[in-house]
Design an enzyme around this catalytic site. Structure first.
Site, PDB file in Angstrom:
ATOM      1  N   ARG A 114      -1.844  -6.235  -8.599  1.00 53.58           N
ATOM      2  CA  ARG A 114      -0.684  -6.983  -8.156  1.00 53.58           C
ATOM      3  C   ARG A 114      -0.979  -8.395  -9.490  1.00 53.58           C
ATOM      4  NH1 ARG A 114      -2.759  -7.558  -2.286  1.00 53.58           N
ATOM      5  NH2 ARG A 114      -4.496  -7.101  -3.497  1.00 53.58           N
ATOM      6  N   HIS A 153       0.846  -1.362   0.185  1.00 60.76           N
ATOM      7  CA  HIS A 153      -0.003  -0.045  -0.135  1.00 60.76           C
ATOM      8  C   HIS A 153       0.923   1.152   0.036  1.00 60.76           C
ATOM      9  CE1 HIS A 153      -2.986  -2.803   2.371  1.00 60.76           C
ATOM     10  NE2 HIS A 153      -3.579  -2.665   1.313  1.00 60.76           N
ATOM     11  N   LYS A 171     -18.450  -6.407   8.156  1.00 56.86           N
ATOM     12  CA  LYS A 171     -17.212  -6.885   8.160  1.00 56.86           C
ATOM     13  C   LYS A 171     -16.471  -6.835   9.340  1.00 56.86           C
ATOM     14  CE  LYS A 171     -13.895  -6.804   4.674  1.00 56.86           C
ATOM     15  NZ  LYS A 171     -13.258  -6.017   3.367  1.00 56.86           N
ATOM     16  N   SER A 195      -2.752  -7.702   3.096  1.00 58.41           N
ATOM     17  CA  SER A 195      -2.877  -7.560   4.576  1.00 58.41           C
ATOM     18  C   SER A 195      -3.277  -8.965   4.931  1.00 58.41           C
ATOM     19  CB  SER A 195      -4.160  -6.452   4.571  1.00 58.41           C
ATOM     20  OG  SER A 195      -3.955  -5.516   4.192  1.00 58.41           O
TER      21      SER A 195
HETATM   22  P1  ADP Z   1      -9.378  -4.127  -0.039  1.00 54.63           P
HETATM   23  O1  ADP Z   1     -10.231  -4.096   1.055  1.00 54.63           O
HETATM   24  O2  ADP Z   1     -10.162  -3.108  -0.989  1.00 54.63           O
HETATM   25  O3  ADP Z   1      -8.941  -5.244  -0.423  1.00 54.63           O
HETATM   26  P2  ADP Z   1      -6.833  -3.455   0.740  1.00 54.63           P
HETATM   27  O4  ADP Z   1      -6.650  -2.307   1.695  1.00 54.63           O
HETATM   28  O5  ADP Z   1      -6.448  -4.924   0.667  1.00 54.63           O
HETATM   29  O6  ADP Z   1      -8.193  -3.087   0.204  1.00 54.63           O
HETATM   30  O7  ADP Z   1      -6.257  -2.807  -0.516  1.00 54.63           O
HETATM   31  C1  ADP Z   1      -6.154  -1.491  -0.944  1.00 54.63           C
HETATM   32  C2  ADP Z   1      -5.646  -1.239  -2.415  1.00 54.63           C
HETATM   33  O8  ADP Z   1      -4.242  -1.444  -2.182  1.00 54.63           O
HETATM   34  C3  ADP Z   1      -6.250  -2.207  -3.358  1.00 54.63           C
HETATM   35  O9  ADP Z   1      -6.081  -1.573  -4.679  1.00 54.63           O
HETATM   36  C4  ADP Z   1      -5.222  -3.342  -3.449  1.00 54.63           C
HETATM   37  O10 ADP Z   1      -4.861  -3.474  -4.864  1.00 54.63           O
HETATM   38  C5  ADP Z   1      -3.830  -2.427  -3.177  1.00 54.63           C
HETATM   39  N1  ADP Z   1      -2.677  -3.027  -2.848  1.00 54.63           N
HETATM   40  C6  ADP Z   1      -2.778  -4.325  -1.579  1.00 54.63           C
HETATM   41  N2  ADP Z   1      -1.903  -4.752  -1.548  1.00 54.63           N
HETATM   42  C7  ADP Z   1      -0.967  -4.244  -2.383  1.00 54.63           C
HETATM   43  C8  ADP Z   1       0.543  -4.806  -2.829  1.00 54.63           C
HETATM   44  N3  ADP Z   1       1.234  -5.655  -2.319  1.00 54.63           N
HETATM   45  N4  ADP Z   1       1.083  -4.010  -4.133  1.00 54.63           N
HETATM   46  C9  ADP Z   1       0.299  -2.945  -4.635  1.00 54.63           C
HETATM   47  N5  ADP Z   1      -1.116  -2.604  -4.382  1.00 54.63           N
HETATM   48  C10 ADP Z   1      -1.588  -3.285  -3.334  1.00 54.63           C
END
Ligand code: ADP
Length: 154
Positions: A91, A18, A42, A129
């Site tokens: 990703r 992120h 959630k 995450s």
């Molecule tokens: P969500 O609850 O929408 O899955 P996340 O907090 O997991 O939200 O992710 C928010 C954004 O960050 C999304 O666009 C996701 O694709 C991006 N993201 C998460 N992990 C990575 C990573 N390792 N590299 C690039 N983008 C990421």
């Protein structure tokens, strides 16, 4: 007019993936609002106040980054904060298929919005995450996966 982007997510917890997307996107926009979506149905691993606290800690001093929470549709939040861009990270092809549907529906219901995707840097492709949470549940070390200086146990 200012170019404002919303970067929506749960950030449960924030990872280096992120952080990398946000820092790389910063030159593209006047302001990035990191928007933590609240969904009462959630269950999250970390409470909202901690997730906000870590984001504030990481981006302290970055005057063009704001952290906000929201509930409901992301496009409605974008409209309230006058953001014309939604920022997302990609990703894998699975991410692409998932994002394509949401992005295209968002475009129908809020045509002014553009979704902007940045490809992850290769070393963060496998990082999510949920991987971090799984490691935490099983006593693994997550320091190299979360932004520097963040203590998830604190
Ligand atoms: P969500 O609850 O929408 O899955 P996340 O907090 O997991 O939200 O992710 C928010 C954004 O960050 C999304 O666009 C996701 O694709 C991006 N993201 C998460 N992990 C990575 C990573 N390792 N590299 C690039 N983008 C990421």
């Amino acid at each position: 007019m200012k170019n404002i982007a919303v970067f929506p997510g749960s950030f449960d917890p924030i990872t280096r993936g992120h952080e990398s997307i946000i820092r790389r996107a910063l030159p593209l926009f006047d302001k990035i609002i990191i928007a933590i979506g609240e969904n009462p149905e959630k269950q999250t691993y970390f409470p909202l106040d901690k997730r906000i606290h870590w984001l504030e800690q990481i981006f302290t001093g970055e005057t063009r980054i704001e952290i906000q929470k929201y509930s409901g549709l992301t496009v409605n939040f974008c409209s309230v904060v006058d953001a014309k861009y939604i920022l997302r990270g990609l990703r894998t092809s699975a991410d692409f298929e998932f994002e394509r549907t949401i992005g295209q529906v968002n475009k129908v219901i809020y045509p002014e919005i553009e979704t902007v995707f940045l490809l992850t840097i290769p070393e963060y492709t496998a990082l999510s995450s949920s991987v971090v949470r799984e490691l935490l549940r099983n006593g693994g070390d997550v320091d190299r996966f979360v932004p520097a200086g963040i203590d998830l146990k604190g």
